[in-house]
Design an enzyme around this catalytic site. Sequence first.
Site, PDB file in Angstrom:
ATOM      1  N   CYS A  53      40.730  74.112  53.977  1.00 55.15           N
ATOM      2  CA  CYS A  53      39.912  73.108  54.659  1.00 55.15           C
ATOM      3  C   CYS A  53      38.421  73.385  54.548  1.00 55.15           C
ATOM      4  O   CYS A  53      37.611  72.483  54.764  1.00 55.15           O
ATOM      5  CB  CYS A  53      40.319  72.996  56.123  1.00 55.15           C
ATOM      6  SG  CYS A  53      40.151  74.536  57.053  1.00 55.15           S
ATOM      7  N   GLU A  60      41.812  70.560  64.536  1.00 53.63           N
ATOM      8  CA  GLU A  60      41.143  71.286  63.457  1.00 53.63           C
ATOM      9  C   GLU A  60      41.498  70.578  62.161  1.00 53.63           C
ATOM     10  O   GLU A  60      42.602  70.736  61.624  1.00 53.63           O
ATOM     11  CB  GLU A  60      41.595  72.751  63.428  1.00 53.63           C
ATOM     12  CG  GLU A  60      41.148  73.561  64.635  1.00 53.63           C
ATOM     13  CD  GLU A  60      39.639  73.676  64.743  1.00 53.63           C
ATOM     14  OE1 GLU A  60      38.941  73.508  63.714  1.00 53.63           O
ATOM     15  OE2 GLU A  60      39.144  73.918  65.856  1.00 53.63           O
TER      16      GLU A  60
END
Length: 495
Positions: free
Chosen positions: A258, A224
Amino acid sequence: MSAIEERAATRPPYADLDEMLAAQRQAFIAAGPPDVTLRRNRIDRLLAMILDNSEDFVAATEADYGSRSRSSAFLAEILGMLSVIEHTRAHIPRWMRATKLMRVARFAGLRAEVLPSPLGVVGIIGPWNFPIQLTVLPAAAAFAAGNRVMIKMSEVTPRTAELMAQMSPKYFDATELAVVTGGPEVGAQFAGLPFDHLFFTGSPSIGALVARAAADNLVPVTLELGGKNPVVVAPGADIERAASRIAQARMVNGGQVCVCPDYVFVPDAQVDRFVAVTRRTWSDLFPSIVGNPDYCASVNQANFDRVVGLIADARTNGARVDSVVPPGETLPDPGSHKIPPTIVRDVDHRMRIASEEVFGPVLVVRGYSRLEEPVDHINANPSPLVAYWFGPDDADFRHFVSHTRSGGVARNDFAAHMIPSGAPFGGVGRSGTGAYHGKAGFDTFSHYRTVVGTDLPFSVTGHAANPFTAPMRFSTNLALRRARGRTAARLRKFR
């Protein structure tokens, strides 16, 4: 030195990571796959560990950052993950069911099914930007799938890491959940362990190192990662609303998320208005910064210096830099690690900010005249974790979705693609591999095992061995001719 820091300093180095993994694997094999009740119980204990000590955890993250909003931390770190975990918990019985295949053949004595089976021991390497949520969420998914879990906490947030390691034994046996702390050398050792699956959240550069370390043991990896998330403000968008929402989204956790917007394309005629609304929004949100406890600082000196360096490099190479600094304050401030909200315009390829993920309170603004310009720009660069669109759900938006590639797409709101609790979350290309949240998380940490048995009076596959009789050759050739004919007919129809 705090009590937590003292415990961290006196704790022996993790020379026994191999033994820790071996103990978990042995316990997994001895006990076999856990039932629904135990899987839910482990998730409940995981939640209790965080919820019972939520004040301490939030205080630890606040201390690690130096300045971080407590309200924001409670929302993002704790409350924000509950719906996904509750969704997972509720659906475990359904996801555990075997999938029956060839149902009609069962009456003749041929039984086939696919069983979701736990992998064994899952390793999780957590990040520093959300050190609680982004370790607990994958751990809950791994527990749902029936696995044991080892977590390596980020050394960038040492107080949070130490608190997690301190609390874990109060809720779990070490063969169920083990929490590891330590610096990069421990992280490298952890990544090289022969787990049954390794889950990493962090930057693409570190993700590449983790994948290389895991490859030595052929360990499957979920990454991720991040990326430069683009925003396109459509010609038909409400500029006031779009600019205000994008400005707020850029400042979540000080831009250290993110899925934060990194750069935004705005129609040429609307750029000045967009910038003005963005500035006004930031001024209203942050009348003070240095002494404002709700204004999130850069997590440490290294990240502060990196973001300040990106801004300075852009300015040196000709970019227009516009920082929103409250009256009477001097920013950036090295003492508090706070950087003011900043707009950067006229960016070109010579500037590091054009290609590096900012991960700070900086928004790059670009103008465009045709929608193909932002589409072409996005496609010429690594695929982002999320692509944003502000405007109506029309033909232009559908063209944008179908002609770009990203982990997810969100329209008219920050992280809207994460609102459904059952929606998979993950990147593509340089922004990540694999996904979790909802059933995607259960699938990530499961092996789908095919189980077939036959009680037929003859062998279904025995004709694959000698002797090869004339009738067998005839039937093989007949089947081959039929397959060729079908394929040729389909190709003629297509032409």
